[in-house]
Design an enzyme around this catalytic site. Sequence first.
Site, short mmCIF file in Angstrom:
data_model
loop_
_atom_site.label_atom_id
_atom_site.label_comp_id
_atom_site.label_asym_id
_atom_site.label_seq_id
_atom_site.Cartn_x
_atom_site.Cartn_y
_atom_site.Cartn_z
N GLY A 98 12.63 0.59 2.81
CA GLY A 98 13.70 0.27 1.86
C GLY A 98 14.54 -0.89 2.37
O GLY A 98 14.31 -1.41 3.47
N ASN B 270 9.34 8.65 4.11
CA ASN B 270 8.23 9.41 3.53
C ASN B 270 7.34 9.89 4.66
O ASN B 270 7.21 9.26 5.70
CB ASN B 270 7.41 8.55 2.55
CG ASN B 270 6.30 7.78 3.23
OD1 ASN B 270 5.23 8.33 3.50
ND2 ASN B 270 6.55 6.52 3.55
N ILE C 9 6.13 -5.57 8.07
CA ILE C 9 6.00 -4.40 8.93
C ILE C 9 5.63 -3.15 8.12
O ILE C 9 5.99 -3.07 6.95
CB ILE C 9 7.31 -4.10 9.71
CG1 ILE C 9 8.48 -3.89 8.74
CG2 ILE C 9 7.62 -5.21 10.68
CD1 ILE C 9 9.82 -3.52 9.38
N ASN C 10 4.92 -2.24 8.77
CA ASN C 10 4.81 -0.90 8.21
C ASN C 10 6.16 -0.21 8.43
O ASN C 10 7.12 -0.84 8.89
CB ASN C 10 3.66 -0.13 8.89
CG ASN C 10 3.12 1.00 8.02
OD1 ASN C 10 3.88 1.70 7.37
ND2 ASN C 10 1.81 1.18 8.01
N SER D 108 0.83 -1.20 0.00
CA SER D 108 0.00 0.00 0.00
C SER D 108 0.87 1.26 0.00
O SER D 108 1.88 1.34 0.69
CB SER D 108 -0.88 -0.02 1.25
OG SER D 108 -1.68 1.13 1.28
N CYS E 7 0.14 3.57 10.33
CA CYS E 7 0.71 4.70 9.60
C CYS E 7 1.37 5.65 10.59
O CYS E 7 0.71 6.16 11.50
CB CYS E 7 -0.35 5.46 8.81
SG CYS E 7 0.34 6.93 8.02
#
Lengths: 250, 304
Positions: free
Chosen positions: B220, B71, B194-195, B23, B133
């Site tokens: 990354g 981000n 994982i997020n 996502s 998030c």
Amino acid sequence: MGIRNIYKIVSNRELTRKTWVMILRGDTQAITTPGQFVNVAIPGKYLRRPISICDYSHERGEITLLYDVVGEGTLAMSRMKEGDEVDLLSGLGNGFSTTSVGTRPLLLGGGIGCAPLLNLGRALVRSGKSPIAILGYNTAADSFGMDRWFEEIGVEAFIATVDGSLGTKGFVTDVIRRFGIEGDYFHACGPMPMLRALCNGLDIPGEVSIESRMGCGFGACVCCSVETKDGVKRICKDGPVFRKEELIWK
Amino acid sequence: MEMKDMKVTLSGVTLQNPVIPASGCFGFGYGMAEFYDINILGSISFKGTTREARFGNPLPRVAECPSGMINSVGLQNPGIDEVIAVELPKMRKSFRQPIIANISGFSIDEYVECCEKIDREEQVAIIELNVSCPNVHGGGMAFGTCASSVSDVVKEVKKVITKPLYVKLSPNVTDIVAIGSAAVEAGADGLCLINTLLGMRIDIRNRRPVVANRMGGFSGPAVFPVAVRMVNQVAHSCGVPVIGCGGVSSAEDVIEMMMAGATAVQVGAANLVNPYACKEIVESLPEVMRRLGIDSLSEIIGIV
């Protein structure tokens, strides 16, 4: 055909204390219009660096990039050598409009923002228009000779410098006033304060190419979004060129 | 070369292969369909969606990191109704595989309302509850870093949906197994992890954070070992299928993640530096399987 290709560096040299020019050879087919950009993979860096296309030729398979060394990524780019291979995503972004933009368009550049206007000037001349280029720099030492390149393609070019060390003292708008230059459309690229001044100050229609830190460069990550009068747009994919009436200046 | 079996099954949903764009790294797929036929993918987890439209955080919202990126987009999305009315129809035109719907929110009510709406969409096969998030205040990760609030939101959402519910976990916790277990006890059918890791970069010349929101989510290849470790812990303790995510960039990484315990694997940041990343992974999987003596991917899940 894809947007990702490997190019070979034909040359990479310093033009001024901060501006470099890199010429690359490879598949240019993804580039369709002036004002698009490439996203350059830099050895040792994770993210690519978006650089506008100064000039390209499908016949020669060449791309010319002008870039300022402003951080680690562009410093590493300046250390790449002739013959090195570079991984590029090319033909990114919407580019400038080259049709129905009047007959006497003004090409207004600020610093490294002059870069994408060269190829645009070439395309406009080819389509029978009479563009005039006005290039703004902080000082004479920052001018990288683009006025001569414009003259080689048949575009009259003026220079403004903030300190008055070359051309007209002041900004590109001072050149317009001083010489009474009358255009019927403007295409601009440069720092945001300059673009804001042009959008608010020039009473002719126009469009500006805006710059942003980008994640991907092709619209996937939405790291470079901007709110416009037509909704949220991605600078990399829906731009980088926006019509002056689309933009909201806060 | 003999055929390699790449099929995997998540709570009854069979995917032709385990490769899923994560996502926020693939939009709603149709933009990426300009680059290749995205029907080769196992599934797509679409851009995190909330009840209301969101612009997200101010720019700049991306920063370079060693072997990765930060981000701070902050859940930019057009809102659930627009997603259903506009984005999903466009997505369906270019993608015919099962879809994973990533849903985020700022209150239990919001999660419930969005999940209930998206559950009715035929092509949505799995709902991925984004409680992780890091880029929004008072929502997202605030739910995912507290076992009791994960439990509360999962219980309420489960009451209104029919599709399998996967909870996307944050790595920014002391004990990932405790959070995963809380989600499973509350009724989660699977877990996704994982997020991003909460990170920060400073522009030392300008003496200010690189991203305008100060902090952001770090992802990354740099986070891959953290992800493998957490997937391994959770897969062996929580008793539900796991979607592994975090720094996956190659077919070898997919296999490592599956050996750690993942049934399927999401690819995030890699798509942003190479738009063909998932295509290259799918296409190289059979050869990597052959080299490693693997006939069926499902046989390696959690073998380590």
